[in-house]
Design an enzyme around this catalytic site. Structure first.
Site, PDB file in Angstrom:
ATOM      1  N   GLU A 150      29.189  38.536  41.625  1.00 15.69           N
ATOM      2  CA  GLU A 150      29.067  37.267  40.880  1.00 15.69           C
ATOM      3  C   GLU A 150      30.218  36.395  41.349  1.00 15.69           C
ATOM      4  OE1 GLU A 150      26.779  36.345  38.664  1.00 15.69           O
ATOM      5  OE2 GLU A 150      25.772  38.235  38.224  1.00 15.69           O
ATOM      6  N   CYS A 170      32.605  29.211  36.574  1.00 15.09           N
ATOM      7  CA  CYS A 170      31.829  29.339  37.812  1.00 15.09           C
ATOM      8  C   CYS A 170      30.657  28.372  37.789  1.00 15.09           C
ATOM      9  CB  CYS A 170      31.338  30.774  37.987  1.00 15.09           C
ATOM     10  SG  CYS A 170      30.455  31.383  36.554  1.00 15.09           S
TER      11      CYS A 170
HETATM   12  P1  NAD Z   1      39.763  35.741  42.009  1.00 15.70           P
HETATM   13  O1  NAD Z   1      38.780  35.932  43.106  1.00 15.70           O
HETATM   14  O2  NAD Z   1      41.119  35.271  42.369  1.00 15.70           O
HETATM   15  O3  NAD Z   1      39.972  37.139  41.209  1.00 15.70           O
HETATM   16  C1  NAD Z   1      38.878  37.821  40.645  1.00 15.70           C
HETATM   17  C2  NAD Z   1      39.190  39.309  40.571  1.00 15.70           C
HETATM   18  O4  NAD Z   1      39.197  39.849  41.895  1.00 15.70           O
HETATM   19  C3  NAD Z   1      40.562  39.643  39.975  1.00 15.70           C
HETATM   20  O5  NAD Z   1      40.447  40.834  39.217  1.00 15.70           O
HETATM   21  C4  NAD Z   1      41.443  39.837  41.188  1.00 15.70           C
HETATM   22  O6  NAD Z   1      42.524  40.706  40.939  1.00 15.70           O
HETATM   23  C5  NAD Z   1      40.458  40.414  42.213  1.00 15.70           C
HETATM   24  N1  NAD Z   1      40.722  39.988  43.600  1.00 15.70           N
HETATM   25  C6  NAD Z   1      40.857  38.706  44.026  1.00 15.70           C
HETATM   26  N2  NAD Z   1      41.041  38.689  45.362  1.00 15.70           N
HETATM   27  C7  NAD Z   1      41.014  39.969  45.785  1.00 15.70           C
HETATM   28  C8  NAD Z   1      41.144  40.587  47.054  1.00 15.70           C
HETATM   29  N3  NAD Z   1      41.347  39.875  48.164  1.00 15.70           N
HETATM   30  N4  NAD Z   1      41.070  41.929  47.129  1.00 15.70           N
HETATM   31  C9  NAD Z   1      40.876  42.656  46.016  1.00 15.70           C
HETATM   32  N5  NAD Z   1      40.736  42.128  44.785  1.00 15.70           N
HETATM   33  C10 NAD Z   1      40.809  40.790  44.656  1.00 15.70           C
HETATM   34  O7  NAD Z   1      39.080  34.765  40.932  1.00 15.70           O
HETATM   35  P2  NAD Z   1      39.735  34.083  39.657  1.00 15.70           P
HETATM   36  O8  NAD Z   1      40.670  33.001  40.106  1.00 15.70           O
HETATM   37  O9  NAD Z   1      40.219  35.085  38.710  1.00 15.70           O
HETATM   38  O10 NAD Z   1      38.423  33.399  39.017  1.00 15.70           O
HETATM   39  C11 NAD Z   1      37.853  32.225  39.514  1.00 15.70           C
HETATM   40  C12 NAD Z   1      36.734  32.505  40.511  1.00 15.70           C
HETATM   41  O11 NAD Z   1      35.785  33.412  39.955  1.00 15.70           O
HETATM   42  C13 NAD Z   1      35.938  31.242  40.827  1.00 15.70           C
HETATM   43  O12 NAD Z   1      35.602  31.248  42.180  1.00 15.70           O
HETATM   44  C14 NAD Z   1      34.703  31.379  39.942  1.00 15.70           C
HETATM   45  O13 NAD Z   1      33.591  30.643  40.395  1.00 15.70           O
HETATM   46  C15 NAD Z   1      34.463  32.855  40.017  1.00 15.70           C
HETATM   47  N6  NAD Z   1      33.689  33.341  38.879  1.00 15.70           N
HETATM   48  C16 NAD Z   1      32.388  33.659  39.084  1.00 15.70           C
HETATM   49  C17 NAD Z   1      31.604  34.049  38.022  1.00 15.70           C
HETATM   50  C18 NAD Z   1      30.152  34.372  38.196  1.00 15.70           C
HETATM   51  O14 NAD Z   1      29.564  34.966  37.294  1.00 15.70           O
HETATM   52  N7  NAD Z   1      29.525  33.998  39.306  1.00 15.70           N
HETATM   53  C19 NAD Z   1      32.153  34.179  36.734  1.00 15.70           C
HETATM   54  C20 NAD Z   1      33.503  33.873  36.569  1.00 15.70           C
HETATM   55  C21 NAD Z   1      34.264  33.441  37.659  1.00 15.70           C
END
Ligand code: NAD
Length: 457
Positions: free
Chosen positions: A211, A245
């Site tokens: 997601e 998102c």
């Molecule tokens: P993020 O990608 O920075 O982090 C999300 C999760 O992934 C966290 O738990 C983080 O620790 C982990 N993570 C991030 N990069 C990683 C990597 N390189 N390797 C391993 N783990 C990693 O996202 P955020 O800033 O917390 O949230 C915002 C983003 O999430 C936006 O892009 C938003 O659109 C998306 N989002 C999508 C949905 C959906 O249902 N499609 C819902 C909520 C948020």
């Protein structure tokens, strides 16, 4: 990361999953019913944790806990409806049947902006389907995760370990993705995160549910009811400070109503109450971090350097000087700018005029992401075109409501760079189970399928 601790966590999760899966699904549902009751009792306190960590305004935080409660209710019913199909067999005295079984351990990686609801989407389904879960929350959401775990611990009897939390960052997510003992990785976050983690899971042919980011658009047609349209657009673009998102990022407005729409949107945005998220009156809280603020300003500066007209977007020095409050930005573009093609996690709404609906739909679809979309119209031909195979290419397509704020009953998720996953309602539960196709011969002969002969000579 301490490897011994990690291994112990996975072992505990494995052991509990074996016990849990042997409970009949409706009994698993009963635990989820009690969990929902506990969340109801703790709703205000849990919402306060969301406001504290994610900086969401109160009503949205309460709404997020309500979403978790709704998921519990949905999953309780589902626990008696994990149906497998029975198909007619081509062979006499045979029956063909699908049986659904739990997967084992679900590894759930979540983002900062929905620190409880997204976990609930995953956990409630995973649990009634017979799985345990290891939750790696955003490093910004550890208190929210602990709050949920405490609520579970209150009602879970011997099944406390069904939810185990793995706090940390990238290293912890990668450990789950690499681990063969984790049957499904459900990861929510940026597209960049998905692109980094997907190859790790795919390399071990693991199951993946993604997601990821969105870049959502709405189209306003001449027949639209502008009162509801303006409210829907502003809530989608500015609500949660543009940090959903599903936040609305691009708006295509028909030329006949363009001037009126822009003027009304600008008035509405200027009248928003921006302030401390724990105050009842606030409609828009701060951005999550200075980094988010800087990302927003880099994009706006880049647009300014091209003489694009921007209304708002500036920092507001209100209340705590350590917080990053902004006035949402309305960016009036004459052409598609590169900045519009990426997701900036902040309240920036690009507005562009159109004259032909097909062009607007094509502009809407012409981005890498495919999460949410809306059309505002009272013309049935326009809304049906939008929902047809030639219309929106997103996982979510709405008519006369904004792009954000989905209900749990439908499957949630999007196409293309959004990752293709579906969670929450409808048949999303199937992601958390494995399907067995069973053919049962209750006759005395052994006819082979497709008429193949294999008789004794
Ligand atoms: P993020 O990608 O920075 O982090 C999300 C999760 O992934 C966290 O738990 C983080 O620790 C982990 N993570 C991030 N990069 C990683 C990597 N390189 N390797 C391993 N783990 C990693 O996202 P955020 O800033 O917390 O949230 C915002 C983003 O999430 C936006 O892009 C938003 O659109 C998306 N989002 C999508 C949905 C959906 O249902 N499609 C819902 C909520 C948020």
């Amino acid at each position: 990361m301490n490897r011994d601790n990690y291994n112990q966590l996975v072992n505990k999760s494995h052991e509990i999953s074996i016990k849990w899966r042997s409970l009949p699904a409706p009994q698993r549902g009963e635990y989820i019913r009690k969990f929902g009751e506990e969340l109801r009792k703790q709703k205000v306190n849990l919402a306060a944790l969301i406001t504290e960590e994610a900086r969401k305004i109160k009503t949205e935080s309460l709404g997020e806990v309500q979403e978790a409660i709704d998921m519990c209710d949905f999953a309780v019913g589902l626990s008696r409806q994990l149906y497998g199909l029975t198909m007619p067999s081509e062979r006499a005295n045979h029956r063909l049947q699908e049986i659904w079984h739990p997967l084992g351990i679900v590894g759930c990686i979540t983002a900062f902006n929905f620190p409880m609801a997204v976990f609930a989407w995953n956990f409630c389904l995973a649990a009634v389907c017979g799985n345990s879960i290891i939750w790696k929350p955003s490093p910004r959401s550890n208190e929210c995760a602990r709050g949920i775990k405490n609520a579970w611990d209150k009602i879970s009897d011997d099944f406390s370990d069904l939810i185990l939390i793995l706090e940390g960052g990238n290293e912890e997510s990668v450990a789950l993705c690499e681990d063969n003992k984790i049957s499904l990785i459900s990861a929510t976050g940026s597209t960049q995160m998905g692109k980094e983690l997907a190859p790790i899971v795919s390399a071990r042919l693991g199951k993946l549910l993604l997601e990821l980011g969105g870049n959502n658009a709405a189209i306003i047609c001449p027949s639209a009811d502008l009162d509801l349209t303006v409210k829907g657009v502003v809530f989608s673009a500015c609500g949660t400070t543009g940090q959903r998102c599903t936040s609305l990022r691009r708006l295509f407005v028909h030329e006949e109503i363009y001037d009126e729409c822009v003027s009304r949107l600008n008035d509405y945005v200027n009248n928003l109450i921006i302030g401390c998220p724990s105050k009842d009156s606030s409609q828009v809280g701060p951005l999550i971090s200075e980094e988010s603020f800087n990302n927003m300003q880099v994009i706006l500066d880049s647009l300014r350097s091209k003489d694009v007209e921007i209304l708002g977007g500036e920092r507001l020095e209100i209340e705590d000087p350590k917080e990053f409050y902004v006035r949402p930005a309305l960016v009036l573009v004459d052409q598609i700018e590169d900045e519009m093609l990426k997701e900036t996690f902040a309240p920036i709404l690009y507005i562009k005029k159109f004259s032909d609906l097909k062009d607007a739909i094509s502009m809407q679809n012409n981005v890498k992401q495919g999460l949410s979309s809306s059309i505002f119209t009272n013309d049935m031909r326009e809304s049906e075109l939008f929902l047809s195979e030639s219309g929106s290419d997103c996982g979510i397509a709405n008519v006369n409501i904004g792009t954000s704020g989905a209900e749990i009953g439908g499957a949630f998720g999007g196409e293309k760079d959004t990752g293709g996953g579906r969670e929450s309602g409808s048949d999303a539960w199937k992601n958390y189970m494995r399907r067995v196709t069973a053919t049962i011969n209750y006759g005395e002969e052994l006819p082979l399928a497709q008429g193949v002969e294999f008789d004794e000579t």
